[in-house]
Design an enzyme around this catalytic site. Structure first.
Site, short mmCIF file in Angstrom:
data_model
loop_
_atom_site.label_atom_id
_atom_site.label_comp_id
_atom_site.label_asym_id
_atom_site.label_seq_id
_atom_site.Cartn_x
_atom_site.Cartn_y
_atom_site.Cartn_z
N ASP A 191 -74.34 -20.91 -61.89
CA ASP A 191 -73.12 -20.93 -61.09
C ASP A 191 -73.39 -20.24 -59.75
OD1 ASP A 191 -69.83 -21.20 -61.88
OD2 ASP A 191 -70.37 -20.06 -60.09
N ILE A 192 -72.88 -20.80 -58.68
CA ILE A 192 -73.14 -20.27 -57.33
C ILE A 192 -72.42 -18.94 -57.10
CG2 ILE A 192 -71.20 -21.31 -56.05
CD1 ILE A 192 -73.33 -22.26 -53.99
N ASN A 201 -62.50 -25.22 -68.20
CA ASN A 201 -61.17 -25.22 -67.60
C ASN A 201 -60.74 -26.66 -67.39
OD1 ASN A 201 -61.28 -22.42 -67.49
ND2 ASN A 201 -62.10 -22.39 -65.42
N VAL A 249 -63.47 -27.66 -59.97
CA VAL A 249 -64.35 -28.80 -59.71
C VAL A 249 -64.06 -29.85 -60.78
CG1 VAL A 249 -66.72 -29.61 -59.53
CG2 VAL A 249 -66.12 -27.32 -58.68
N HIS A 284 -67.30 -29.60 -66.90
CA HIS A 284 -68.35 -28.59 -66.97
C HIS A 284 -67.94 -27.48 -67.92
CE1 HIS A 284 -65.63 -27.49 -63.66
NE2 HIS A 284 -65.87 -26.24 -63.99
#
Ligand code: 5GP
Ligand code: ZN
Length: 115
Positions: free
Chosen positions: A30-31, A87, A96, A100
């Site tokens: 994750d960024i 989520n 997003v 995911h």
């Protein structure tokens, strides 16, 4: 899907720290990590979220718990404990819209799943 951020990562059009890849799944860091280990595990085929599963994406998604457990072992958090979460939609906190799963660990996460 051409303008989907995670589809672009799947196609290697934008960079990501990829930690796992097979025919149907991809995992990358994750960024904006929320814990020492924070990976995103996604089906390569575009699908918005769990509301949007098709037979093809469901087959890939069914493998996610097992691959997530392998990632937890690979990243050294399996024994201490970790979390797998997704989520879904606006009130689910999704940002997003490509399905995911967050693989999170490396610190005490507490028992609350929402606040
Ligand atoms: P969501 O809120 O949809 O469940 O989670 C989306 C996650 O994607 C967030 O944790 C966010 O930090 C991560 N993210 C957003 N953009 C990028 C990106 O360009 N690269 C990576 N590696 N992660 C991203
Ligand atoms: Zn996508």
């Amino acid at each position: 899907m051409s303008d989907c951020l995670f589809c672009k990562i799947v196609r290697k059009e934008i960079p990501a720290a990829i930690v796992y890849e097979d025919d149907t799944l991809l995992a990358f860091k994750d960024i904006n990590p929320q814990a020492p280990v924070h990976l995103l595990l996604i089906p390569k085929a575009h699908c918005e979220n769990l509301n949007d599963l098709t037979p093809a994406t469901a087959e890939a998604a069914a493998r996610i718990p097992g691959v997530a457990a392998q990632l937890a072992r690979d990243h050294g958090v399996a024994e201490a404990g970790w979390r797998l979460t997704t989520n879904c939609g606006i009130e689910g906190g999704q940002g997003v819209y490509h399905l995911h799963f967050h693989v999170i660990g490396g610190k005490p996460l507490g028992s609350r799943v929402c606040r």
